[in-house]
Design a protein around this motif. Sequence first.
Motif, mmCIF file in Angstrom:
data_model
loop_
_atom_site.group_PDB
_atom_site.id
_atom_site.type_symbol
_atom_site.label_atom_id
_atom_site.label_comp_id
_atom_site.label_asym_id
_atom_site.label_seq_id
_atom_site.Cartn_x
_atom_site.Cartn_y
_atom_site.Cartn_z
ATOM 1 N N SER A 293 2.236 -20.140 59.893
ATOM 2 C CA SER A 293 2.387 -21.144 58.831
ATOM 3 C C SER A 293 1.224 -22.131 58.803
ATOM 4 O O SER A 293 0.794 -22.554 57.736
ATOM 5 C CB SER A 293 3.725 -21.877 58.988
ATOM 6 O OG SER A 293 3.689 -22.646 60.163
ATOM 7 N N GLY A 296 -2.280 -19.563 58.826
ATOM 8 C CA GLY A 296 -2.276 -18.425 57.894
ATOM 9 C C GLY A 296 -2.571 -17.101 58.586
ATOM 10 O O GLY A 296 -3.108 -16.178 57.968
ATOM 11 N N ASP A 298 -1.921 -13.511 59.762
ATOM 12 C CA ASP A 298 -1.028 -12.476 59.228
ATOM 13 C C ASP A 298 -0.858 -11.388 60.292
ATOM 14 O O ASP A 298 -1.692 -10.501 60.446
ATOM 15 C CB ASP A 298 -1.639 -11.880 57.955
ATOM 16 C CG ASP A 298 -0.694 -10.892 57.289
ATOM 17 O OD1 ASP A 298 0.405 -10.678 57.849
ATOM 18 O OD2 ASP A 298 -1.061 -10.355 56.227
ATOM 19 N N ARG A 309 -7.138 -15.383 56.231
ATOM 20 C CA ARG A 309 -6.911 -16.730 55.696
ATOM 21 C C ARG A 309 -7.055 -17.815 56.771
ATOM 22 O O ARG A 309 -6.734 -18.976 56.552
ATOM 23 C CB ARG A 309 -5.514 -16.793 55.061
ATOM 24 C CG ARG A 309 -5.443 -15.961 53.760
ATOM 25 C CD ARG A 309 -4.112 -16.134 53.054
ATOM 26 N NE ARG A 309 -3.012 -15.567 53.801
ATOM 27 C CZ ARG A 309 -1.926 -16.249 54.168
ATOM 28 N NH1 ARG A 309 -1.801 -17.507 53.849
ATOM 29 N NH2 ARG A 309 -0.971 -15.660 54.844
ATOM 30 N N ARG A 346 -2.624 -27.055 55.918
ATOM 31 C CA ARG A 346 -1.987 -27.398 54.633
ATOM 32 C C ARG A 346 -1.863 -28.896 54.413
ATOM 33 O O ARG A 346 -2.161 -29.424 53.349
ATOM 34 C CB ARG A 346 -0.605 -26.754 54.573
ATOM 35 C CG ARG A 346 -0.556 -25.533 53.701
ATOM 36 C CD ARG A 346 0.860 -25.306 53.190
ATOM 37 N NE ARG A 346 1.857 -25.652 54.179
ATOM 38 C CZ ARG A 346 2.429 -24.776 55.015
ATOM 39 N NH1 ARG A 346 2.078 -23.516 54.964
ATOM 40 N NH2 ARG A 346 3.332 -25.154 55.893
#
Length: 616
Positions: A293, A296, A298, A309, A346
Amino acid sequence: MTLRSKLLLAQLPLALSLLLVGLVSRRTVASLDHNSQDILKDNYLSVLAAQRMRDAVDTVGRVAISHSLGVESDSAAEIKEARRIFDRELSFQEGNITEVGEKDATARAHATWTQFQGVFDRLMESLPSKAAEIYLRELQPTLVVLEKSTAEIVTLNQDAMLRKSDRARKSAERMSAAMLAATLAAFVLGFIASLYITNRLTRPLSVLAQAVRRLGQGDLAARARLPGTDEVAQVAGEFNTMAERLAEYRSSSLGELLQAQQSSQAAIDSLPDPVLVLQLSGVLLNANAAAASLFGVDIDASGEACFARVPSEVRTMIGKMREHVASGKGAYVPSGLEEAIPIPVREGIQYFLARTNPVLGEQGQVVGFTLLFQDVTRLRRFDELKTDLVATVAHEFRTPLTSLRMAIHLCIEGSAGALSPKQADLLYAARDDCERLQGIVDDILDLSRIQSGKIELHRRTVSAASLLEQAVDDHRQLARERSIELRVSPMTIDRPVLADPDRIRLVLTNLLTNALRYTPQGGSVEVRAAPETEAVRIEVSDTGPGIPREYIPRLFERFFRVPGTQEGGAGLGLFICKEIVEAHGGRMGVESDPGQGAIFWFTLPAAPSSVETASS
Ligand code: ADP
């Protein structure tokens, strides 16, 4: 049926073939024997009989001739024997007539023999002159007939023998061909039958071998299903049981493994900080929910796509940590908040401290590493707040402290009137504390300047020796007051350094103040400099109590003071020194054994021209 019986059965066709060949050979031999027996019985005995008859006639004829010639001899017994032989052989011959014409010849011989005997008896009873006549007229012709008859019997039988032997040879040839055919047929049949039975026998073995191979390749569902109760079927049964157990064991250990994996996944997922597990090659093995989260990451992607990302700062840090672990340096633990790196996430920029642990393989070799990014954003903010607050307080202290120091100074000088000894003592103590407070305030202000990046260096080429001399001169008074010998060790080569003299003076002042502060009376403090590769190493050594080993790694941290230290400031001096030295591109450290004093050292880059001079 047991394997033993099956093996015996597989050999049975060949054994039967052998038996067949044996029987055929036996029949062949018997038939050949029969043929030769036939020849012997039918013809050879007749030939013998005819010859004996001729011999007997010859004997009788010879006696007749002798008598005719008047030669008397006692030949009665001989005659009797010859007659007996002739009769016996004739009677045998009469019972062994096998060939065409043989019967007539025999009958003729019989009739002539009867006639011959009558003539012979008369001849023997006659006188020799008469006997010679009888012989020539009567006995001689019968003798010829007898000779002919017996010769005919011999010829007939000999011809028959030749014929039969030819027939026997042909029959033997036929038999031999038949035997060869029988042998070949028996061999082919026996071989085919044995092959078929052997194939049927070994088929279960190949089924078993295939199942074993599949199991070996990891297919735990492989089973060898063989009917029957023979040894191979029993082995197959044991194999199936083993495969069953193996599958059970695998599923149970898989279950445990799965549970262990889920537990560790749950454990790292429960951490609020991002955690990555990587192979030494950099391939991502696992990551927790926070890593997904916040950064990013994956985990479901493969290869580099996992990091598509991920912020570049994180990737750079992964590379650094990988190098650290791969070089065999073990775990990496950051030494302080100053190592925190800003990473855009974020919510904006957050600060993280990265720490890593190697993952070891079975042989103890490094196969990967874990990477934990500790979110220190709040801690850092608190730290900044604390530093700001301390700096503000220190700043606010400065003006009142200056007037306080001034007032105390004036009072001590007597500007405010004469002092009683008691008042003077109190004012001296107040002055010392003010000086100490001033030192702390200065340190705090230096620290806030360093942390805000306001530390500006005005570097120039200076003589290392002059830096040392000046610093030592500044502290001679203090050394005298404390009865400590302070000296500069003469330098072998005075190599100029590239440094900001004011800042380096501050460093040396801190080190000398500490050395003089912690060294007891009568001790000594020595300052020296020595050239190093492209640098100069400066050392301040003392004969004080030294530093306990466990505190050495923390000595250069902010606000750190060795527990139990009475004198000194706020534990900022060494931190500030290190920051200044590192800003110059140098290194700083300490060597100390408790009770053996301490050596604080730092390096400064040699001035470029001096390096050239030194190397030339
Ligand atoms: P302070 O200003 O409190 O002296 P420093 O950063 O200069 O802070 O020193 C940190 C700690 O290191 C001191 O509190 C002291 O315990 C220890 N220390 C520094 N120099 C020496 C020395 N020469 N001998 C023994 N201990 C020392």
